[in-house]
Design a protein around this motif. Structure first.
Motif, PDB file in Angstrom:
ATOM      1  N   LEU A  81       0.877  -1.255  -0.010  1.00  0.00           N
ATOM      2  CA  LEU A  81      -0.016  -0.057   0.212  1.00  0.00           C
ATOM      3  C   LEU A  81       1.009   1.299   0.038  1.00  0.00           C
ATOM      4  O   LEU A  81       0.474   2.225  -0.920  1.00  0.00           O
ATOM      5  N   LEU A  82       1.866   1.328   0.748  1.00  0.00           N
ATOM      6  CA  LEU A  82       2.773   2.399   0.693  1.00  0.00           C
ATOM      7  C   LEU A  82       3.413   2.608  -0.582  1.00  0.00           C
ATOM      8  O   LEU A  82       3.578   3.685  -0.993  1.00  0.00           O
ATOM      9  N   LEU A  83       3.769   1.527  -0.933  1.00  0.00           N
ATOM     10  CA  LEU A  83       4.498   1.737  -2.385  1.00  0.00           C
ATOM     11  C   LEU A  83       3.506   2.120  -3.463  1.00  0.00           C
ATOM     12  O   LEU A  83       3.826   2.994  -4.336  1.00  0.00           O
ATOM     13  N   CYS A  84       2.173   1.508  -3.362  1.00  0.00           N
ATOM     14  CA  CYS A  84       1.068   2.056  -4.415  1.00  0.00           C
ATOM     15  C   CYS A  84       0.933   3.644  -4.397  1.00  0.00           C
ATOM     16  O   CYS A  84       0.753   4.284  -5.294  1.00  0.00           O
ATOM     17  N   PHE A  85       1.231   4.114  -3.275  1.00  0.00           N
ATOM     18  CA  PHE A  85       1.203   5.587  -2.982  1.00  0.00           C
ATOM     19  C   PHE A  85       2.329   6.346  -3.254  1.00  0.00           C
ATOM     20  O   PHE A  85       2.283   7.200  -4.034  1.00  0.00           O
ATOM     21  N   LEU A  86       3.582   5.981  -2.932  1.00  0.00           N
ATOM     22  CA  LEU A  86       4.894   6.655  -3.222  1.00  0.00           C
ATOM     23  C   LEU A  86       5.475   6.472  -4.831  1.00  0.00           C
ATOM     24  O   LEU A  86       6.113   7.378  -5.388  1.00  0.00           O
ATOM     25  N   ASN A  94       3.630   3.928 -16.645  1.00  0.00           N
ATOM     26  CA  ASN A  94       2.702   2.968 -15.823  1.00  0.00           C
ATOM     27  C   ASN A  94       3.143   1.572 -16.039  1.00  0.00           C
ATOM     28  O   ASN A  94       3.290   0.812 -15.280  1.00  0.00           O
ATOM     29  N   LYS A  95       4.061   1.415 -17.331  1.00  0.00           N
ATOM     30  CA  LYS A  95       4.537   0.099 -17.429  1.00  0.00           C
ATOM     31  C   LYS A  95       5.686  -0.364 -16.343  1.00  0.00           C
ATOM     32  O   LYS A  95       6.095  -1.538 -16.069  1.00  0.00           O
ATOM     33  N   ASN A  96       6.352   0.837 -15.736  1.00  0.00           N
ATOM     34  CA  ASN A  96       7.299   0.587 -14.803  1.00  0.00           C
ATOM     35  C   ASN A  96       6.845   0.688 -13.232  1.00  0.00           C
ATOM     36  O   ASN A  96       7.550  -0.186 -12.497  1.00  0.00           O
ATOM     37  N   LYS A  97       5.744   1.194 -12.963  1.00  0.00           N
ATOM     38  CA  LYS A  97       5.075   1.464 -11.786  1.00  0.00           C
ATOM     39  C   LYS A  97       4.886   0.070 -11.070  1.00  0.00           C
ATOM     40  O   LYS A  97       5.450  -0.310 -10.088  1.00  0.00           O
ATOM     41  N   ALA A  98       4.093  -0.769 -11.638  1.00  0.00           N
ATOM     42  CA  ALA A  98       4.043  -2.128 -11.116  1.00  0.00           C
ATOM     43  C   ALA A  98       5.059  -2.991 -10.939  1.00  0.00           C
ATOM     44  O   ALA A  98       5.025  -3.602  -9.922  1.00  0.00           O
ATOM     45  N   VAL A  99       5.769  -2.648 -12.194  1.00  0.00           N
ATOM     46  CA  VAL A  99       7.198  -3.588 -11.876  1.00  0.00           C
ATOM     47  C   VAL A  99       8.130  -3.267 -10.582  1.00  0.00           C
ATOM     48  O   VAL A  99       8.502  -4.290  -9.791  1.00  0.00           O
ATOM     49  N   LEU A 100       8.097  -2.059 -10.486  1.00  0.00           N
ATOM     50  CA  LEU A 100       9.026  -1.410  -9.279  1.00  0.00           C
ATOM     51  C   LEU A 100       8.023  -1.963  -7.866  1.00  0.00           C
ATOM     52  O   LEU A 100       8.991  -2.299  -6.992  1.00  0.00           O
ATOM     53  N   ILE A 101       6.836  -1.729  -7.923  1.00  0.00           N
ATOM     54  CA  ILE A 101       6.394  -2.060  -6.705  1.00  0.00           C
ATOM     55  C   ILE A 101       6.593  -3.537  -6.443  1.00  0.00           C
ATOM     56  O   ILE A 101       6.635  -3.892  -5.302  1.00  0.00           O
ATOM     57  N   GLN A 102       6.266  -4.468  -7.374  1.00  0.00           N
ATOM     58  CA  GLN A 102       6.622  -5.819  -7.136  1.00  0.00           C
ATOM     59  C   GLN A 102       7.781  -6.158  -6.593  1.00  0.00           C
ATOM     60  O   GLN A 102       8.228  -7.039  -5.921  1.00  0.00           O
ATOM     61  N   ALA A 103       8.765  -5.592  -7.390  1.00  0.00           N
ATOM     62  CA  ALA A 103      10.234  -5.656  -7.205  1.00  0.00           C
ATOM     63  C   ALA A 103      10.493  -5.756  -5.729  1.00  0.00           C
ATOM     64  O   ALA A 103      11.292  -6.237  -5.161  1.00  0.00           O
ATOM     65  N   ILE A 104      10.113  -4.494  -4.965  1.00  0.00           N
ATOM     66  CA  ILE A 104      10.402  -4.031  -3.551  1.00  0.00           C
ATOM     67  C   ILE A 104       9.298  -4.889  -2.665  1.00  0.00           C
ATOM     68  O   ILE A 104      10.029  -5.346  -1.629  1.00  0.00           O
ATOM     69  N   PHE A 105       8.201  -5.211  -3.117  1.00  0.00           N
ATOM     70  CA  PHE A 105       7.315  -5.976  -1.671  1.00  0.00           C
ATOM     71  C   PHE A 105       7.497  -7.449  -1.889  1.00  0.00           C
ATOM     72  O   PHE A 105       7.167  -8.161  -0.989  1.00  0.00           O
ATOM     73  N   ARG A 106       7.565  -8.047  -3.309  1.00  0.00           N
ATOM     74  CA  ARG A 106       7.680  -9.427  -3.365  1.00  0.00           C
ATOM     75  C   ARG A 106       8.911 -10.095  -3.277  1.00  0.00           C
ATOM     76  O   ARG A 106       9.860  -9.842  -4.216  1.00  0.00           O
ATOM     77  N   SER A 107       9.492 -10.567  -2.189  1.00  0.00           N
ATOM     78  CA  SER A 107      10.638 -11.362  -1.947  1.00  0.00           C
ATOM     79  C   SER A 107      10.721 -12.689  -2.484  1.00  0.00           C
ATOM     80  O   SER A 107       9.648 -13.257  -2.688  1.00  0.00           O
ATOM     81  N   ASN A 108      11.950 -13.193  -2.831  1.00  0.00           N
ATOM     82  CA  ASN A 108      12.241 -14.752  -3.117  1.00  0.00           C
ATOM     83  C   ASN A 108      12.133 -15.633  -2.128  1.00  0.00           C
ATOM     84  O   ASN A 108      12.935 -16.275  -1.708  1.00  0.00           O
ATOM     85  N   PHE A 109      11.134 -15.585  -0.882  1.00  0.00           N
ATOM     86  CA  PHE A 109      11.264 -16.281   0.234  1.00  0.00           C
ATOM     87  C   PHE A 109      11.151 -17.776  -0.027  1.00  0.00           C
ATOM     88  O   PHE A 109      11.349 -18.654   0.639  1.00  0.00           O
TER      89      PHE A 109
END
Length: 312
Positions: A81-86, A94-109
């Motif tokens: 949510l924080l990334l979607c705002f920032l 727009n093609k980069n926004k979701a990619v960046l959000i996913q890259a930062i919040f989604r880890s390779n756990f």
């Protein structure tokens, strides 16, 4: 010195395995088709076997940590949510926004979680890590789809999200593992041994293939996005949420599992999702490469710091 050696010994096997994968690809023993096929096999067979078996073999009373699971999911949603705002203030495409959000919040756990925690706490950690994976993976998947749908300007298709979640092999394996564990289902010895053998393939093969997928190209083209993504995934997110976890009281195996959930590199599957969702898959791939490569240093440092402070 002991903590330094332990931290090195946790990370070096991952680094060596990734490096071997990279070398194998460079000398032509892997090609893109092989990597794609083997990644699919790992995702659909070996990793689900690992998750199922680890959950199936755990003591539910010992590893079922609802507090940790709820905390991890809350943190992931908060980051998203924080990334979607920032991010829209920083990135205009727009093609980069979701990619960046996913890259930062989604880890390779799913790939890093078990080997790192096992290296720190032996096999005692597999149950806790697997249980955490069981709730983290669907959270990642749901939020990723929502993020891509938002920034490509289309309405969110909850039916597709639900379909993607329930058909995910990792989620299916986790659900079956929990069900078998709760119902005390005993597998025949031959079946148990087969799944056990398959599960042992998962981690080394997944990390080997990750190394083989490294392609250091287009890095200057996306320099700003790569710096933002790498810093966000490996430094900023753990810097914010690890102190919170510590203040709440998580220690040892719990904290180690959470550490990997928030400090491991960007999930490999983020590249595939970016392709499927008409986003910038080239940037997504580069973010996977650079966060994976640099995580060898940053995860080592996080482990060393927490060991020095006697939190793990």
């Amino acid at each position: 010195m002991e903590n330094l050696i332990l931290s090195v010994n946790v990370i070096l096997p991952l680094f060596f395995t990734m490096s071997l994968g990279y070398i194998i690809k460079r000398i032509g023993m892997f090609n893109d088709i092989t990597l794609k096929t083997m990644n699919s096999l790992t995702f659909k067979v070996f990793l689900p076997s690992l998750l199922f078996y680890n959950i199936y073999k755990t003591d539910l009373k010992t590893v079922l940590n609802l507090k940790l699971m709820l905390f991890a999911v809350t943190c992931i949603i908060s980051i998203f949510l924080l990334l979607c705002f920032l991010i829209p203030f920083i990135e205009k495409d727009n093609k980069n926004k979701a990619v960046l959000i996913q890259a930062i919040f989604r880890s390779n756990f799913v790939i890093f979680g078990i080997p790192v925690t096992v290296s720190l706490f032996n096999q005692d950690a597999t149950g806790v890590a697997s249980m955490l994976i069981a709730v983290v993976i669907p959270t990642f998947n749901i939020l990723s789809v929502i993020g891509f749908e938002i920034f490509r300007g289309s309405s969110i298709n909850f039916k597709n999200i639900a379909k993607g979640v329930v058909s995910n092999p990792l989620i299916i394996a986790s659900a079956v593992g929990v069900s078998f564990l709760a119902l005390n289902v005993q597998l025949p010895t031959a079946v148990d041994k087969t799944i056990s053998d398959l599960s042992k393939i998962a981690t080394p093969l997944a990390i080997l293939l990750l190394g083989g997928s490294f392609e250091f190209k287009a890095s200057t083209k996306y320099l700003k996005q790569l710096v933002l993504g790498v810093l966000g995934r490996l430094i900023i997110v753990p810097s914010i949420f690890l102190p919170i976890a510590i203040s709440i009281g998580f220690r040892n195996v719990e904290l180690a599992c959470f550490l990997v959930a928030v400090a491991s590199p960007t999930a490999v599957s983020s590249f595939t999702m970016a392709e499927q969702m008409d986003a910038n898959s080239e940037l997504a791939g580069q973010l996977v490469v650079f966060t994976s490569g640099l995580s060898v240093i940053t995860v080592f440092l996080w482990i060393f710091i927490l060991k020095q402070l006697c939190y793990i």
